[in-house]
Design a protein around this motif. Structure first.
Motif, PDB file in Angstrom:
ATOM      1  N   LEU A  99      26.991  34.034  15.163  1.00  0.00           N
ATOM      2  CA  LEU A  99      28.004  35.012  15.349  1.00  0.00           C
ATOM      3  C   LEU A  99      27.547  36.371  15.111  1.00  0.00           C
ATOM      4  CD1 LEU A  99      31.230  35.576  16.450  1.00  0.00           C
ATOM      5  CD2 LEU A  99      31.464  35.582  13.956  1.00  0.00           C
ATOM      6  N   LEU A 100      26.984  36.702  13.980  1.00  0.00           N
ATOM      7  CA  LEU A 100      26.446  37.950  13.395  1.00  0.00           C
ATOM      8  C   LEU A 100      25.253  38.310  14.053  1.00  0.00           C
ATOM      9  CD1 LEU A 100      27.976  37.692   9.773  1.00  0.00           C
ATOM     10  CD2 LEU A 100      29.006  38.797  11.628  1.00  0.00           C
ATOM     11  N   SER A 101      24.597  37.597  14.638  1.00  0.00           N
ATOM     12  CA  SER A 101      23.169  38.069  15.512  1.00  0.00           C
ATOM     13  C   SER A 101      23.561  39.097  16.317  1.00  0.00           C
ATOM     14  CB  SER A 101      22.758  36.631  16.095  1.00  0.00           C
ATOM     15  OG  SER A 101      23.290  36.338  16.979  1.00  0.00           O
ATOM     16  N   ASP A 102      22.639  39.767  16.777  1.00  0.00           N
ATOM     17  CA  ASP A 102      22.527  40.979  17.597  1.00  0.00           C
ATOM     18  C   ASP A 102      23.096  40.330  18.925  1.00  0.00           C
ATOM     19  OD1 ASP A 102      21.930  42.828  15.927  1.00  0.00           O
ATOM     20  OD2 ASP A 102      19.891  42.616  16.224  1.00  0.00           O
ATOM     21  N   GLU A 103      22.586  39.240  19.314  1.00  0.00           N
ATOM     22  CA  GLU A 103      22.863  38.575  20.958  1.00  0.00           C
ATOM     23  C   GLU A 103      24.332  38.153  20.919  1.00  0.00           C
ATOM     24  OE1 GLU A 103      20.535  37.450  18.811  1.00  0.00           O
ATOM     25  OE2 GLU A 103      18.964  38.539  19.623  1.00  0.00           O
ATOM     26  N   THR A 104      25.014  37.785  19.909  1.00  0.00           N
ATOM     27  CA  THR A 104      26.329  37.274  19.950  1.00  0.00           C
ATOM     28  C   THR A 104      27.370  38.182  19.832  1.00  0.00           C
ATOM     29  OG1 THR A 104      25.383  35.252  19.033  1.00  0.00           O
ATOM     30  CG2 THR A 104      27.835  35.697  18.978  1.00  0.00           C
ATOM     31  N   VAL A 105      27.389  39.303  18.845  1.00  0.00           N
ATOM     32  CA  VAL A 105      28.452  40.309  18.780  1.00  0.00           C
ATOM     33  C   VAL A 105      28.603  41.046  20.039  1.00  0.00           C
ATOM     34  CG1 VAL A 105      29.316  42.051  17.327  1.00  0.00           C
ATOM     35  CG2 VAL A 105      28.194  40.236  16.241  1.00  0.00           C
ATOM     36  N   ALA A 106      29.407  40.858  20.911  1.00  0.00           N
ATOM     37  CA  ALA A 106      29.451  41.201  22.269  1.00  0.00           C
ATOM     38  C   ALA A 106      30.422  42.722  22.032  1.00  0.00           C
ATOM     39  CB  ALA A 106      30.448  40.493  23.172  1.00  0.00           C
ATOM     40  N   SER A 107      30.338  43.505  22.934  1.00  0.00           N
ATOM     41  CA  SER A 107      30.929  44.882  22.897  1.00  0.00           C
ATOM     42  C   SER A 107      32.282  44.637  23.867  1.00  0.00           C
ATOM     43  CB  SER A 107      30.058  45.961  23.159  1.00  0.00           C
ATOM     44  OG  SER A 107      30.894  47.092  23.426  1.00  0.00           O
ATOM     45  N   GLU A 108      33.392  45.442  23.170  1.00  0.00           N
ATOM     46  CA  GLU A 108      34.635  45.401  24.246  1.00  0.00           C
ATOM     47  C   GLU A 108      34.516  46.689  24.881  1.00  0.00           C
ATOM     48  OE1 GLU A 108      37.029  47.943  23.652  1.00  0.00           O
ATOM     49  OE2 GLU A 108      36.062  49.064  21.930  1.00  0.00           O
ATOM     50  N   GLY A 109      33.483  47.586  24.677  1.00  0.00           N
ATOM     51  CA  GLY A 109      33.335  48.873  25.400  1.00  0.00           C
ATOM     52  C   GLY A 109      32.127  49.064  26.194  1.00  0.00           C
ATOM     53  N   PRO A 111      43.553  25.943   8.929  1.00  0.00           N
ATOM     54  CA  PRO A 111      42.762  26.974   9.885  1.00  0.00           C
ATOM     55  C   PRO A 111      41.499  26.307  10.406  1.00  0.00           C
ATOM     56  CG  PRO A 111      42.659  27.602   7.380  1.00  0.00           C
ATOM     57  CD  PRO A 111      43.528  26.321   7.744  1.00  0.00           C
ATOM     58  N   HIS A 112      41.133  27.135  11.379  1.00  0.00           N
ATOM     59  CA  HIS A 112      39.843  26.913  12.119  1.00  0.00           C
ATOM     60  C   HIS A 112      38.641  27.605  11.395  1.00  0.00           C
ATOM     61  CE1 HIS A 112      41.398  25.170  15.760  1.00  0.00           C
ATOM     62  NE2 HIS A 112      42.110  26.196  16.107  1.00  0.00           N
ATOM     63  N   VAL A 113      37.771  26.962  10.929  1.00  0.00           N
ATOM     64  CA  VAL A 113      36.830  27.345   9.810  1.00  0.00           C
ATOM     65  C   VAL A 113      35.067  27.122  10.646  1.00  0.00           C
ATOM     66  CG1 VAL A 113      35.570  27.180   7.831  1.00  0.00           C
ATOM     67  CG2 VAL A 113      37.982  26.815   7.899  1.00  0.00           C
ATOM     68  N   LEU A 114      34.612  28.264  10.571  1.00  0.00           N
ATOM     69  CA  LEU A 114      33.297  28.345  11.259  1.00  0.00           C
ATOM     70  C   LEU A 114      32.329  27.768  10.111  1.00  0.00           C
ATOM     71  CD1 LEU A 114      33.283  31.698  12.819  1.00  0.00           C
ATOM     72  CD2 LEU A 114      33.647  29.717  13.910  1.00  0.00           C
ATOM     73  N   GLN A 115      31.293  27.113  10.657  1.00  0.00           N
ATOM     74  CA  GLN A 115      30.138  26.581   9.766  1.00  0.00           C
ATOM     75  C   GLN A 115      29.272  27.848   9.611  1.00  0.00           C
ATOM     76  OE1 GLN A 115      30.180  23.520   8.539  1.00  0.00           O
ATOM     77  NE2 GLN A 115      32.034  23.370   9.552  1.00  0.00           N
ATOM     78  N   PRO A 116      28.460  27.531   8.466  1.00  0.00           N
ATOM     79  CA  PRO A 116      27.689  28.921   7.861  1.00  0.00           C
ATOM     80  C   PRO A 116      26.611  29.070   9.181  1.00  0.00           C
ATOM     81  CG  PRO A 116      27.865  27.390   6.367  1.00  0.00           C
ATOM     82  CD  PRO A 116      28.627  26.816   7.143  1.00  0.00           C
ATOM     83  N   SER A 117      26.146  28.100  10.010  1.00  0.00           N
ATOM     84  CA  SER A 117      24.985  28.223  11.044  1.00  0.00           C
ATOM     85  C   SER A 117      25.889  28.897  12.050  1.00  0.00           C
ATOM     86  CB  SER A 117      24.625  26.982  11.524  1.00  0.00           C
ATOM     87  OG  SER A 117      25.770  26.037  11.979  1.00  0.00           O
ATOM     88  N   GLN A 118      27.160  28.956  12.452  1.00  0.00           N
ATOM     89  CA  GLN A 118      27.671  29.583  13.332  1.00  0.00           C
ATOM     90  C   GLN A 118      28.003  30.816  12.902  1.00  0.00           C
ATOM     91  OE1 GLN A 118      31.359  26.733  13.420  1.00  0.00           O
ATOM     92  NE2 GLN A 118      30.817  26.052  15.585  1.00  0.00           N
ATOM     93  N   ILE A 119      28.312  31.227  11.677  1.00  0.00           N
ATOM     94  CA  ILE A 119      28.417  32.787  11.199  1.00  0.00           C
ATOM     95  C   ILE A 119      27.030  33.288  11.467  1.00  0.00           C
ATOM     96  CG2 ILE A 119      28.548  34.126   9.143  1.00  0.00           C
ATOM     97  CD1 ILE A 119      31.272  33.181  10.159  1.00  0.00           C
ATOM     98  N   ASP A 120      25.910  32.757  11.280  1.00  0.00           N
ATOM     99  CA  ASP A 120      24.578  33.221  11.528  1.00  0.00           C
ATOM    100  C   ASP A 120      24.626  33.781  13.023  1.00  0.00           C
ATOM    101  OD1 ASP A 120      24.249  33.149   9.055  1.00  0.00           O
ATOM    102  OD2 ASP A 120      22.920  31.035   9.111  1.00  0.00           O
TER     103      ASP A 120
END
Length: 334
Positions: A138-148, A127-136
């Motif tokens: 991903l979960l930042s306000d700038e990255t989590v995009a909105s579908e709506g 499986p594809h696995v994200l590194q801890p830095s990528q998780i950080d």
């Protein structure tokens, strides 16, 4: 039953009644007696309809008792010629074998024509696995995009502080945080009710595959965004149709799987440096991170809700970075 009605309504464009009616009975059996999820029922319906349509067009539309192993092998040959992937082929063979085994047990047929069908070996991909830095990131306000967000009226500058846009952004952070914090399947996530969240113990009551219930933990970052969502934002989106659903879509009802999946897919695309493409990547990632951190394999199995330990063992692959580190520390000639 919904699945039975749907199958009947599509008979003109799909298999004949000789095939579709026992399939509808089988799907009803899976739903009522085996507790299979809607996603599983839908997949079985698609796979069995594919066979039924083939038999109708290529094999003179036989009755269920007349279906032979040669007919099924012709169907497999047709699938091979259609460049169906190995995974899809294996799934369709499994669906057909299970269906005919059920038909034999219920005396709808005298012999099982699918008994000798052999499924191709599944491709065993890590499986594809994200590194801890990528998780950080991903979960930042700038990255989590909105579908709506794009569905909210108004200029982009005005949307930044628009209550509905802010509510959607907060909800999307809950989606991302919970998927990584608790390793949930996307279907398990959208099925959560507010009452399933135990803030005192920081746990979730989850109804998994086969209606098996389990309790999984989540961390403080997830707790913060859930509390913020429930206290300040959920009411902005929720309508009466949402009921007690924890997560709500832009139209006010319970968030569905497609919308939740798109939230994560968009966020992963924005990362730009990963081939991970969907919410299951977060499930893979948290499992790998737990095992890399020393968690017991059986504890991770329970955490993920895997029926078989063999499924969990897929995550025991060693990352290149961890292998290099262990090599340097342990090998006398590193």
């Amino acid at each position: 039953m919904v699945m039975k009605q749907e199958s009947a309504s599509k008979q003109t464009a799909g298999p004949s009644a000789k095939f579709s009616e026992p399939v509808a009975d089988y799907l009803e059996y899976l739903q009522r007696e085996r507790g299979r999820s809607e996603n599983t029922l839908r997949a079985y319906d698609v796979d069995l309809r594919n066979l039924g349509q083939f038999l109708k067009e290529r094999a003179a539309d036989p009755a269920l008792k007349q279906v032979s192993v040669d007919m099924l092998r012709d169907w497999l040959a047709y699938l091979h010629e259609s460049d169906v992937s190995r995974t899809t082929l294996a799934r369709r063979i499994s669906a057909v074998k299970n269906f005919f085994a059920w038909a034999l047990k219920h005396e709808l047929i005298e012999a099982d024509p699918a008994l000798r069908l052999a499924a191709p070996k599944k491709e065993r991909r890590l499986p594809h696995v994200l590194q801890p830095s990528q998780i950080d990131r991903l979960l930042s306000d700038e990255t989590v995009a909105s579908e709506g967000t794009s569905n909210v009226n108004g200029d982009e500058d005005e949307q930044v502080n628009d209550p509905k846009s802010l509510a959607i952004q907060c909800r999307d952070k809950v989606i991302a945080e919970l998927l990584y914090a608790s390793g949930l399947r996307i279907s398990e996530l959208v099925a959560l009710d507010i009452a399933d969240v135990d803030f005192e113990r920081r746990t979730l009551r989850v109804l998994g595959k086969g209606n098996k219930e389990r309790v999984v933990p989540f961390g403080k970052p997830a707790e913060r965004v859930i509390i913020d969502w429930i206290r300040s934002h959920r009411r902005i989106l929720a309508s009466e149709s949402a009921g007690d659903a924890l997560l709500v879509g832009v139209r006010g009802s319970r968030l569905n799987v497609r919308q939740a999946r798109e939230v994560i897919a968009t966020a992963l695309r924005l990362l730009g440096d990963t081939s991970a493409s969907g919410p299951h990547a977060l499930r893979h990632t948290v499992a790998t991170h737990l095992l890399d951190g020393g968690a017991d394999l059986r504890a991770v199995q329970e955490f993920l809700g895997h029926a078989s330990l063999a499924t969990t063992q897929l995550y025991t692959h060693v990352s290149v970075d961890r292998l290099r580190q262990s090599y340097r520390q342990a090998h006398p000639r590193a």
